[in-house]
Design a protein around this motif. Structure first.
Motif, PDB file in Angstrom:
ATOM      1  N   GLY A  49       0.808  -1.219   0.000  1.00 24.08           N
ATOM      2  CA  GLY A  49       0.000   0.000   0.000  1.00 24.08           C
ATOM      3  C   GLY A  49       0.840   1.268   0.000  1.00 24.08           C
ATOM      4  O   GLY A  49       0.357   2.338  -0.361  1.00 24.08           O
ATOM      5  N   GLY A  50       2.077   1.135   0.430  1.00 23.80           N
ATOM      6  CA  GLY A  50       2.991   2.273   0.419  1.00 23.80           C
ATOM      7  C   GLY A  50       3.076   2.977   1.754  1.00 23.80           C
ATOM      8  O   GLY A  50       2.108   3.022   2.518  1.00 23.80           O
ATOM      9  N   VAL A  51       4.243   3.522   2.009  1.00 28.40           N
ATOM     10  CA  VAL A  51       4.473   4.195   3.283  1.00 28.40           C
ATOM     11  C   VAL A  51       3.597   5.435   3.423  1.00 28.40           C
ATOM     12  O   VAL A  51       3.159   5.771   4.525  1.00 28.40           O
ATOM     13  CB  VAL A  51       5.976   4.502   3.492  1.00 28.40           C
ATOM     14  CG1 VAL A  51       6.445   5.627   2.594  1.00 28.40           C
ATOM     15  CG2 VAL A  51       6.284   4.800   4.941  1.00 28.40           C
ATOM     16  N   ALA A  52       3.307   6.107   2.326  1.00 32.08           N
ATOM     17  CA  ALA A  52       2.465   7.310   2.394  1.00 32.08           C
ATOM     18  C   ALA A  52       1.079   6.970   2.936  1.00 32.08           C
ATOM     19  O   ALA A  52       0.509   7.732   3.736  1.00 32.08           O
ATOM     20  CB  ALA A  52       2.363   7.963   1.022  1.00 32.08           C
ATOM     21  N   HIS A  53       0.552   5.836   2.525  1.00 33.53           N
ATOM     22  CA  HIS A  53      -0.757   5.402   3.023  1.00 33.53           C
ATOM     23  C   HIS A  53      -0.700   5.156   4.526  1.00 33.53           C
ATOM     24  O   HIS A  53      -1.603   5.553   5.273  1.00 33.53           O
ATOM     25  CB  HIS A  53      -1.204   4.139   2.285  1.00 33.53           C
ATOM     26  CG  HIS A  53      -2.540   3.649   2.731  1.00 33.53           C
ATOM     27  ND1 HIS A  53      -2.697   2.715   3.728  1.00 33.53           N
ATOM     28  CD2 HIS A  53      -3.782   3.981   2.323  1.00 33.53           C
ATOM     29  CE1 HIS A  53      -3.981   2.480   3.913  1.00 33.53           C
ATOM     30  NE2 HIS A  53      -4.668   3.237   3.072  1.00 33.53           N
ATOM     31  N   GLU A  54       0.365   4.489   4.980  1.00 37.43           N
ATOM     32  CA  GLU A  54       0.507   4.206   6.408  1.00 37.43           C
ATOM     33  C   GLU A  54       0.712   5.483   7.213  1.00 37.43           C
ATOM     34  O   GLU A  54       0.161   5.637   8.303  1.00 37.43           O
ATOM     35  CB  GLU A  54       1.645   3.222   6.657  1.00 37.43           C
ATOM     36  CG  GLU A  54       1.336   1.806   6.222  1.00 37.43           C
ATOM     37  CD  GLU A  54       0.058   1.263   6.819  1.00 37.43           C
ATOM     38  OE1 GLU A  54      -0.107   1.286   8.052  1.00 37.43           O
ATOM     39  OE2 GLU A  54      -0.798   0.802   6.047  1.00 37.43           O
ATOM     40  N   VAL A  55       1.503   6.401   6.685  1.00 37.29           N
ATOM     41  CA  VAL A  55       1.703   7.686   7.371  1.00 37.29           C
ATOM     42  C   VAL A  55       0.361   8.395   7.503  1.00 37.29           C
ATOM     43  O   VAL A  55       0.011   8.921   8.572  1.00 37.29           O
ATOM     44  CB  VAL A  55       2.733   8.560   6.640  1.00 37.29           C
ATOM     45  CG1 VAL A  55       2.749   9.977   7.211  1.00 37.29           C
ATOM     46  CG2 VAL A  55       4.124   7.937   6.716  1.00 37.29           C
ATOM     47  N   GLY A  56      -0.422   8.389   6.432  1.00 41.02           N
ATOM     48  CA  GLY A  56      -1.754   9.004   6.467  1.00 41.02           C
ATOM     49  C   GLY A  56      -2.641   8.381   7.532  1.00 41.02           C
ATOM     50  O   GLY A  56      -3.395   9.084   8.221  1.00 41.02           O
ATOM     51  N   PHE A  57      -2.562   7.065   7.679  1.00 43.21           N
ATOM     52  CA  PHE A  57      -3.338   6.370   8.704  1.00 43.21           C
ATOM     53  C   PHE A  57      -2.967   6.885  10.089  1.00 43.21           C
ATOM     54  O   PHE A  57      -3.836   7.178  10.920  1.00 43.21           O
ATOM     55  CB  PHE A  57      -3.096   4.862   8.607  1.00 43.21           C
ATOM     56  CG  PHE A  57      -3.743   4.080   9.709  1.00 43.21           C
ATOM     57  CD1 PHE A  57      -5.074   3.709   9.620  1.00 43.21           C
ATOM     58  CD2 PHE A  57      -3.031   3.716  10.843  1.00 43.21           C
ATOM     59  CE1 PHE A  57      -5.676   2.985  10.643  1.00 43.21           C
ATOM     60  CE2 PHE A  57      -3.621   2.993  11.865  1.00 43.21           C
ATOM     61  CZ  PHE A  57      -4.954   2.629  11.759  1.00 43.21           C
ATOM     62  N   PHE A  58      -1.670   6.997  10.353  1.00 46.02           N
ATOM     63  CA  PHE A  58      -1.225   7.453  11.674  1.00 46.02           C
ATOM     64  C   PHE A  58      -1.544   8.919  11.901  1.00 46.02           C
ATOM     65  O   PHE A  58      -1.843   9.326  13.028  1.00 46.02           O
ATOM     66  CB  PHE A  58       0.262   7.141  11.873  1.00 46.02           C
ATOM     67  CG  PHE A  58       0.529   5.688  12.117  1.00 46.02           C
ATOM     68  CD1 PHE A  58       0.144   5.082  13.301  1.00 46.02           C
ATOM     69  CD2 PHE A  58       1.139   4.904  11.147  1.00 46.02           C
ATOM     70  CE1 PHE A  58       0.368   3.733  13.530  1.00 46.02           C
ATOM     71  CE2 PHE A  58       1.369   3.552  11.363  1.00 46.02           C
ATOM     72  CZ  PHE A  58       0.978   2.962  12.556  1.00 46.02           C
TER      73      PHE A  58
END
Length: 152
Positions: A49-58
């Motif tokens: 999903g990509g790190v940007a997606h995970e950063v957005g989640f956090f």
């Protein structure tokens, strides 16, 4: 705690004693590999999903240092879960995953109640407690930790 022959229960089918001698080692190995594989699949989905997606989640959930959180969770749920599967640096990786799951339990899932079908914590709690138990026990007899004779 050591169990001697006098305190062990008598086997109902004595001819299965060979199986009973191996079963605990194999059972622990299967739990370690299965839970590690489940967490790897979750981690791999995050990587894809990509790190940007995970950063957005956090960011969405108000975590401090969301990029650090994203990279940490992706590391433990991929590299860490592979370590648990192989039984390599098992205590370290299992403890990291237990913390990862504990944070998810408290910050994300607990407010939704018990039922996982409603975003609740039952599944995360189970995985977290299994990882905590693995962190306490280590890799066990069928692990690379045991093969190399070193535990982290």
């Amino acid at each position: 705690m050591s169990v001697n022959a006098a305190t062990r229960p008598k086997l109902l089918i004595p001819s299965l004693s060979g199986f009973y001698a191996v079963a605990p080692k194999l059972g622990y190995f299967l739990v370690r590999v299965t839970v590690g594989a489940i967490l790897f699949i979750h981690g791999w989905a995050k990587v894809k999903g990509g790190v940007a997606h995970e950063v957005g989640f956090f960011v969405q959930h108000g975590f401090p240092q969301p990029a650090l959180c994203a990279y940490t969770i992706m590391f433990f749920e991929t590299i860490g879960s592979i370590g648990v599967i192989l039984g390599l640096f098992t205590r370290f990786f299992a403890a990291g995953l237990a913390i990862d799951l504990g944070v998810a339990f408290l910050a994300i899932h607990f407010p939704h109640g018990f039922s996982a079908s409603h975003g609740g914590y039952e599944y995360v709690l189970l995985l977290g407690m299994v990882m905590f138990a693995i962190a306490l026990r280590g890799g066990g007899p069928l692990s690379l930790d045991r093969a190399i004779g070193v535990e982290l």
